[in-house]
Scaffold this motif. Structure first.
Motif, short mmCIF file in Angstrom:
data_model
loop_
_atom_site.label_atom_id
_atom_site.label_comp_id
_atom_site.label_asym_id
_atom_site.label_seq_id
_atom_site.Cartn_x
_atom_site.Cartn_y
_atom_site.Cartn_z
N UNK A 103 0.84 -1.06 0.10
CA UNK A 103 0.03 -0.12 -0.01
C UNK A 103 0.84 1.26 -0.10
N UNK A 104 0.61 2.27 -0.81
CA UNK A 104 1.13 3.45 -0.69
C UNK A 104 1.44 4.25 0.28
N UNK A 105 2.07 3.80 1.49
CA UNK A 105 2.17 4.37 2.71
C UNK A 105 3.42 5.21 2.73
N UNK A 106 3.52 6.48 2.92
CA UNK A 106 4.65 7.37 2.93
C UNK A 106 5.44 7.34 4.42
N UNK A 107 6.63 7.10 3.95
CA UNK A 107 7.63 7.34 5.15
C UNK A 107 7.49 8.60 5.83
N UNK A 108 7.95 8.47 7.15
CA UNK A 108 7.98 9.79 7.96
C UNK A 108 8.76 10.95 7.27
N UNK A 109 8.28 11.88 7.11
CA UNK A 109 9.25 12.91 6.45
C UNK A 109 8.86 14.60 6.52
N UNK A 110 9.45 15.19 5.84
CA UNK A 110 8.98 16.69 6.23
C UNK A 110 7.71 17.08 5.33
N UNK A 111 7.21 18.22 5.78
CA UNK A 111 6.18 18.96 5.10
C UNK A 111 6.75 20.10 4.42
N UNK A 112 6.91 19.97 3.14
CA UNK A 112 7.39 20.61 2.09
C UNK A 112 6.91 22.00 1.98
N UNK A 113 5.39 22.22 1.90
CA UNK A 113 4.71 23.52 2.08
C UNK A 113 5.35 24.05 3.36
N UNK A 114 5.20 23.68 4.49
CA UNK A 114 5.32 24.33 5.57
C UNK A 114 6.81 24.80 5.69
N UNK A 115 7.76 24.01 5.10
CA UNK A 115 9.28 24.43 5.22
C UNK A 115 9.40 25.67 4.21
N UNK A 116 8.66 25.62 2.86
CA UNK A 116 8.83 26.52 2.11
C UNK A 116 8.15 27.90 2.43
N UNK A 117 6.98 27.78 3.24
CA UNK A 117 6.57 28.84 3.86
C UNK A 117 7.49 29.69 4.70
#
Length: 509
Positions: A185-199
């Protein structure tokens, strides 16, 4: 024994929780961040100490000192290099900590790492643009730091975008079902929030740019020294200071009237000189003078006009100095400079443009202070770019003594190129083309010219002793405007004119 946890399910859960930040990229980013931190910390130290930057000698397009002394190199008075050092220190620490914590902690650490990397890249692009467009010079150390920041941002973003793809393409075996493995199943690994980091990165960078535009850092200082002793720059140092009666009521506070050549001991110098329509003497007095024995013919006294500065503590004779403009101009400023000083060459263009606003009412007295050990024992050592400074100063003053009009041309020629001073051979050829060769050779090496240079060096040393501190050294160029001393880098002609007008109340034509 029956296992409490299905091994296949455990492997699938472990794969789904695998961190996005792993492998050799982590160590590459850490090393780049450490290099960038060291470079930014070095630039911060040089910016605070106002000392020269290694590898940037101020010639050509590459000029680290010019970049670091500009208003763009500071934000609210703090060097932006210090902010860069903090940013890269954060990248270094986060690159080692991210991917090794619990899911929630790793989420925030990963997001902070991406935000710091994006901030480093955005600042790199912004300050590179500033160096090219606004400053017109590049700093090698700054560019090296910016390249590290852009590389770090590229690697971090590549890892952040690569991990979801890897997680979605992983395969696991389905329990109880034989045959080939099926996609998990396409479960994403724990990683960053790109929108929050860019903001976050965009907000910090936008705030930095806005502050630099709206609240630019002042890169020069205007102060009024309180000197204990009088600095006599006239040719005859034993000449007493001008009395208060010699000051014109219409002159500026720092300007003293020219002492009339016809003045006698009882103070008749205050009387108006005779004109063509009004004879100076009556016929009776002329007959009495004709009947007297003729007096021996004396040489015409040298013209003299004394001007005082710094609350009367500094006095010069305009006809002894090298002057840009008329010695009789009602407003006078003094510039201490060196023909091999890159900052003096940059200031020269602004002074010429500013002087055009005031026309003949303003004169600029040039006092060379060579930054070469040969004639200036205050200098600890001679830098390569300052070799030949003593000879240039001696020839410039000699040209001014022989022909004041030619001095203006020679002075402008010596400072025409901002990036580099002319060679000694070119300077000699140019001087010989303007004035008599024999007179120039004799006067350049005369005690008179060398003595004037030593007076200028002593003046600079006196001012330096009062102003120079560990975190604020006193360097060229220096302008004395009335009772005010201007030091530092004045970036615009408008700033220069504003300081002149505040100090001596001069108005544009």
């Amino acid at each position: 024994m029956v296992p409490l946890v299905n091994p296949q399910i455990a492997r699938r859960a472990s794969l789904a929780r695998q961190s996005w930040w792993r492998g050799p990229v982590r160590w590459v980013v850490a090393v780049l961040a450490l290099v960038a931190f060291a470079d930014a910390a070095y630039l911060s130290w040089k910016s605070f100490s106002h000392s020269p930057v290694a590898g940037c000698n101020g010639t050509g397009v590459v000029d680290c000192d010019r970049v670091l002394q500009s208003s763009w190199a500071r934000c609210l008075g703090v060097p932006v290099a210090l902010g860069g050092a903090v940013c890269y220190a954060a990248v270094f620490g986060l690159s080692l900590a991210a991917g090794r914590q619990s899911d929630e902690t790793d989420y925030w650490l990963s997001t902070a790492l991406v935000a710091a990397a994006l901030l480093a890249a955005g600042a790199a692009l912004w300050f590179t643009l500033v160096q090219i467009v606004a400053i017109g010079s590049l700093c090698r150390h700054c560019i090296a730091t910016h390249l590290c920041g852009l590389t770090i941002a590229g690697l971090v973003l590549w890892m952040a975008w690569r991990q979801p793809l890897a997680a979605s393409q992983s395969h696991v075996a389905i329990p109880g079902v034989g045959g080939p493995r099926r996609p998990a199943a396409p479960r994403l690994a724990v990683g960053p929030s790109l929108p929050l980091a860019a903001a976050a990165a965009g907000g910090i960078l936008a705030l930095l740019v806005a502050v630099q535009f709206l609240l630019p850092t002042k890169t020069f200082e205007a102060s009024k020294p309180q000197l204990d002793e009088t600095i006599d720059m006239t040719a005859a140092a034993e000449t007493p200071s001008a009395d208060a009666d010699d000051v014109s009521p219409t002159a500026q506070p720092h300007v003293v009237n020219r002492i009339s050549d016809e003045a006698d001991a009882d103070g008749t110098a205050d009387e108006a000189p005779p004109t063509d329509d009004q004879p100076a003497q009556s016929p009776d007095s002329n007959e009495a003078q004709a009947s007297a024995d003729p007096a021996p013919v004396e040489s015409t006294p040298a013209p003299k006009r004394e001007v005082t500065f710094l609350n009367g503590k500094m006095r010069i004779n305009m006809y002894d100095e090298a002057v840009l403009g008329s010695p009789e101009a009602p407003y006078v400023i003094v510039e201490l400079m060196d023909y091999t000083c890159p900052h003096c060459r940059q200031m020269h263009k602004k002074i010429r443009q500013a002087k055009e606003r005031y026309g003949d009412q303003l004169a600029v007295v040039i006092m060379p202070v060579p930054l070469e050990l040969e004639c200036n024992k205050v200098v600890p050592a001679t830098s390569p770019e300052h070799r030949g400074a003593c000879g240039m100063a001696q020839r410039a003053l000699a040209v001014g003594k022989i022909s004041p009009e030619k001095f203006v041309e020679f002075h402008n020629w010596l400072l025409a190129r901002e990036e580099q001073a002319p060679s000694a051979a070119a300077t000699v050829r140019r001087a010989f083309s303007l004035v008599d060769r024999k007179k120039l050779s004799a006067l350049s090496d005369s005690d008179e010219i060398k003595g004037r240079i030593q007076k200028y060096i002593r003046l600079f040393s006196r001012l330096s002793d009062q102003y120079s501190t560990a975190d604020k050294p006193f360097g060229l160029p220096v302008m004395i405007v009335g009772d005010t001393v201007l030091t530092g880098k004045i970036e615009t002609v408008d700033d220069l004119c504003n300081e002149w007008e505040k100090a001596i109340d001069i108005k544009p034509l």
